[in-house]
Enzyme design. Sequence first.
Site, PDB file in Angstrom:
ATOM      1  N   PHE A  18     -27.128  16.027  -2.658  1.00 24.34           N
ATOM      2  CA  PHE A  18     -26.710  16.446  -4.002  1.00 24.34           C
ATOM      3  C   PHE A  18     -27.763  16.083  -5.053  1.00 24.34           C
ATOM      4  O   PHE A  18     -27.724  15.010  -5.645  1.00 24.34           O
ATOM      5  CB  PHE A  18     -25.383  15.789  -4.369  1.00 24.34           C
TER       6      PHE A  18
ATOM      7  N   ARG B 164     -29.175   4.240  -4.198  1.00 21.80           N
ATOM      8  CA  ARG B 164     -27.994   3.374  -4.250  1.00 21.80           C
ATOM      9  C   ARG B 164     -28.264   2.075  -3.491  1.00 21.80           C
ATOM     10  O   ARG B 164     -29.155   1.994  -2.647  1.00 21.80           O
ATOM     11  CB  ARG B 164     -26.777   4.063  -3.600  1.00 21.80           C
TER      12      ARG B 164
ATOM     13  N   ARG C  97     -24.267  16.475  -8.079  1.00 18.22           N
ATOM     14  CA  ARG C  97     -22.820  16.325  -8.172  1.00 18.22           C
ATOM     15  C   ARG C  97     -22.499  15.715  -9.547  1.00 18.22           C
ATOM     16  O   ARG C  97     -23.199  14.788  -9.978  1.00 18.22           O
ATOM     17  CB  ARG C  97     -22.358  15.390  -7.044  1.00 18.22           C
TER      18      ARG C  97
ATOM     19  N   PHE D  41     -21.306  -2.440  -5.491  1.00 21.29           N
ATOM     20  CA  PHE D  41     -22.201  -1.296  -5.476  1.00 21.29           C
ATOM     21  C   PHE D  41     -21.679  -0.402  -4.320  1.00 21.29           C
ATOM     22  O   PHE D  41     -20.472  -0.233  -4.217  1.00 21.29           O
ATOM     23  CB  PHE D  41     -23.658  -1.767  -5.431  1.00 21.29           C
TER      24      PHE D  41
ATOM     25  N   TYR E 281     -14.001   7.529 -13.601  1.00 21.04           N
ATOM     26  CA  TYR E 281     -13.759   6.458 -12.628  1.00 21.04           C
ATOM     27  C   TYR E 281     -14.281   5.118 -13.176  1.00 21.04           C
ATOM     28  O   TYR E 281     -13.545   4.125 -13.254  1.00 21.04           O
ATOM     29  CB  TYR E 281     -14.432   6.794 -11.288  1.00 21.04           C
TER      30      TYR E 281
ATOM     31  N   GLY F  46      -3.794   8.420   3.249  1.00 24.47           N
ATOM     32  CA  GLY F  46      -3.542   8.713   4.656  1.00 24.47           C
ATOM     33  C   GLY F  46      -4.411   7.878   5.568  1.00 24.47           C
ATOM     34  O   GLY F  46      -4.725   8.265   6.686  1.00 24.47           O
TER      35      GLY F  46
ATOM     36  N   ASP G 215       0.862  -1.190   0.000  1.00 23.29           N
ATOM     37  CA  ASP G 215       0.000   0.000   0.000  1.00 23.29           C
ATOM     38  C   ASP G 215       0.893   1.232   0.000  1.00 23.29           C
ATOM     39  O   ASP G 215       1.922   1.253   0.664  1.00 23.29           O
ATOM     40  CB  ASP G 215      -0.880  -0.012   1.260  1.00 23.29           C
TER      41      ASP G 215
ATOM     42  N   LYS H 298     -12.115   1.661 -14.576  1.00 29.19           N
ATOM     43  CA  LYS H 298     -12.304   0.292 -14.088  1.00 29.19           C
ATOM     44  C   LYS H 298     -12.721  -0.640 -15.227  1.00 29.19           C
ATOM     45  O   LYS H 298     -12.321  -1.808 -15.280  1.00 29.19           O
ATOM     46  CB  LYS H 298     -13.356   0.279 -12.978  1.00 29.19           C
TER      47      LYS H 298
HETATM   48  N1  UFG Z   1     -24.331  12.264  -1.594  1.00 28.28           N
HETATM   49  C1  UFG Z   1     -24.974  13.355  -1.083  1.00 28.28           C
HETATM   50  N2  UFG Z   1     -24.314  14.147  -0.195  1.00 28.28           N
HETATM   51  C2  UFG Z   1     -23.039  13.879   0.210  1.00 28.28           C
HETATM   52  C3  UFG Z   1     -22.392  12.731  -0.301  1.00 28.28           C
HETATM   53  C4  UFG Z   1     -23.066  11.952  -1.209  1.00 28.28           C
HETATM   54  O1  UFG Z   1     -26.120  13.652  -1.438  1.00 28.28           O
HETATM   55  O2  UFG Z   1     -22.495  14.656   1.020  1.00 28.28           O
HETATM   56  C5  UFG Z   1     -25.033  11.395  -2.536  1.00 28.28           C
HETATM   57  C6  UFG Z   1     -24.329  11.246  -3.861  1.00 28.28           C
HETATM   58  O3  UFG Z   1     -24.670  12.291  -4.741  1.00 28.28           O
HETATM   59  C7  UFG Z   1     -24.827   9.880  -4.304  1.00 28.28           C
HETATM   60  C8  UFG Z   1     -25.038   9.114  -2.999  1.00 28.28           C
HETATM   61  O4  UFG Z   1     -25.089  10.110  -1.986  1.00 28.28           O
HETATM   62  O5  UFG Z   1     -26.048  10.012  -4.950  1.00 28.28           O
HETATM   63  C9  UFG Z   1     -23.922   8.169  -2.692  1.00 28.28           C
HETATM   64  O6  UFG Z   1     -22.704   8.880  -2.840  1.00 28.28           O
HETATM   65  P1  UFG Z   1     -21.306   8.292  -2.375  1.00 28.28           P
HETATM   66  O7  UFG Z   1     -20.306   9.374  -2.612  1.00 28.28           O
HETATM   67  O8  UFG Z   1     -21.428   7.755  -0.999  1.00 28.28           O
HETATM   68  O9  UFG Z   1     -21.083   7.059  -3.330  1.00 28.28           O
HETATM   69  P2  UFG Z   1     -21.147   6.986  -4.934  1.00 28.28           P
HETATM   70  O10 UFG Z   1     -22.475   6.411  -5.304  1.00 28.28           O
HETATM   71  O11 UFG Z   1     -20.747   8.252  -5.565  1.00 28.28           O
HETATM   72  O12 UFG Z   1     -19.987   5.995  -5.286  1.00 28.28           O
HETATM   73  C10 UFG Z   1     -19.804   4.762  -4.642  1.00 28.28           C
HETATM   74  C11 UFG Z   1     -18.327   4.445  -4.716  1.00 28.28           C
HETATM   75  C12 UFG Z   1     -17.938   4.232  -6.123  1.00 28.28           C
HETATM   76  C13 UFG Z   1     -18.855   3.230  -6.798  1.00 28.28           C
HETATM   77  C14 UFG Z   1     -20.290   3.602  -6.630  1.00 28.28           C
HETATM   78  C15 UFG Z   1     -21.130   2.498  -7.203  1.00 28.28           C
HETATM   79  O13 UFG Z   1     -17.548   5.505  -4.163  1.00 28.28           O
HETATM   80  O14 UFG Z   1     -16.626   3.753  -6.112  1.00 28.28           O
HETATM   81  O15 UFG Z   1     -20.560   3.780  -5.265  1.00 28.28           O
HETATM   82  O16 UFG Z   1     -22.461   2.579  -6.871  1.00 28.28           O
HETATM   83  F1  UFG Z   1     -18.590   3.196  -8.097  1.00 28.28           F
END
Ligand code: UFG
Length: 323
Positions: free
Chosen positions: A206, A219, A281, A167, A139, A34, A29, A143
């Site tokens: 978001f 999700r 976002r 997921f 991203y 961090g 790693d 992958k």
């Molecule tokens: N969200 C908010 N507010 C925040 C943070 C997130 O509304 O402060 C929302 C995002 O817009 C999204 C959901 O919460 O709709 C989940 O966001 P995350 O950042 O927790 O996770 P992501 O869905 O963006 O991504 C995660 C992993 C990825 C992976 C994806 C697959 O980080 O690596 O799930 O579903 F690809």
Amino acid sequence: MILVVGGAGYIGSHLVKDLAANREVLVLDNLSTGHLVSLDYKADFVEGDLRDATLLDNLFSKYPIEAVMHFAAASLVGESVSHPLKYYENNVVATFNLLKAMLKHDVKNFIFSSTAATYGLPDIEHIDETVATAPINPYGQSKLMIEQMLADFGNAYGLQYIALRYFNAAGAHETGEIGESHTPETHLIPIILQHLVGVREKVSVFGTDYATPDGTCVRDYIHVTDIAKAHIIALDALLSGKVKNEIYNLGNGQGYSVKEVITACEMVTGLKARVEESERRAGDPGRLVAASKKIETELGWKAEQNLMQIIESAWKWHKNQRY
Ligand code: UFG
């Protein structure tokens, strides 16, 4: 011996903790996020980077590595849109180097952390592995490129791999010793819990205009321990020759909106969140929910923990952190 690349990170460390109970484990790693978790279990640790070809050569010469599990990656959807160079370098180039070193040293077994972000915007309630891939952010694209390398190296060089498309990983180890913490933190559940523990002012939602029942993104949250178990099952299946060169989804099959996740966190903690609605976002699909039947049928893995259990375990960990 199993080489776990990225074994000090969030998902990798949960895997190492469980895997090291039964196997010799070597962690590589670069500690770039961090996020060094406790490695006080019986794994060897080397600090280093996949861009260092000499280091990889030395590692594969020195240790009797029979398989590699690869967790190290940049994995933030939003960041990948604004900083794609980082994603193609950290993910595609780094994995290329790793695979090249493996093949040079005749190490042929590989478990890869892939993602639901490879699917893009599928208009499907439960996404299975037959759904066409069409990532909408760098991203997911990075992958998917790696998955393509795996297929080609499998055909040409006899690489044997399993790619697991996670997921939304969340939750913490049942011992409460390790959990999810990134710097900066961008993931929904840790952000809500950090807010509820008092180190963040509020939670921003978001986007509230998605084509989902309450307008916020849906999700499929999967417990990190369930993901770790899937890796161990996949590794055993690969090493025993049961399967090779397969891609499996890892999800719960249950979709929760951002608003529902906030409510669930409030229920678990008994605390009220300060929530603010904000803009979408970049790079976020509206809905990503898995069908994980393939891995259940072929390897006997099924997610065991639901959203409440995920949040309970995460809360147990977060409330003991000193931020
Ligand atoms: N969200 C908010 N507010 C925040 C943070 C997130 O509304 O402060 C929302 C995002 O817009 C999204 C959901 O919460 O709709 C989940 O966001 P995350 O950042 O927790 O996770 P992501 O869905 O963006 O991504 C995660 C992993 C990825 C992976 C994806 C697959 O980080 O690596 O799930 O579903 F690809």
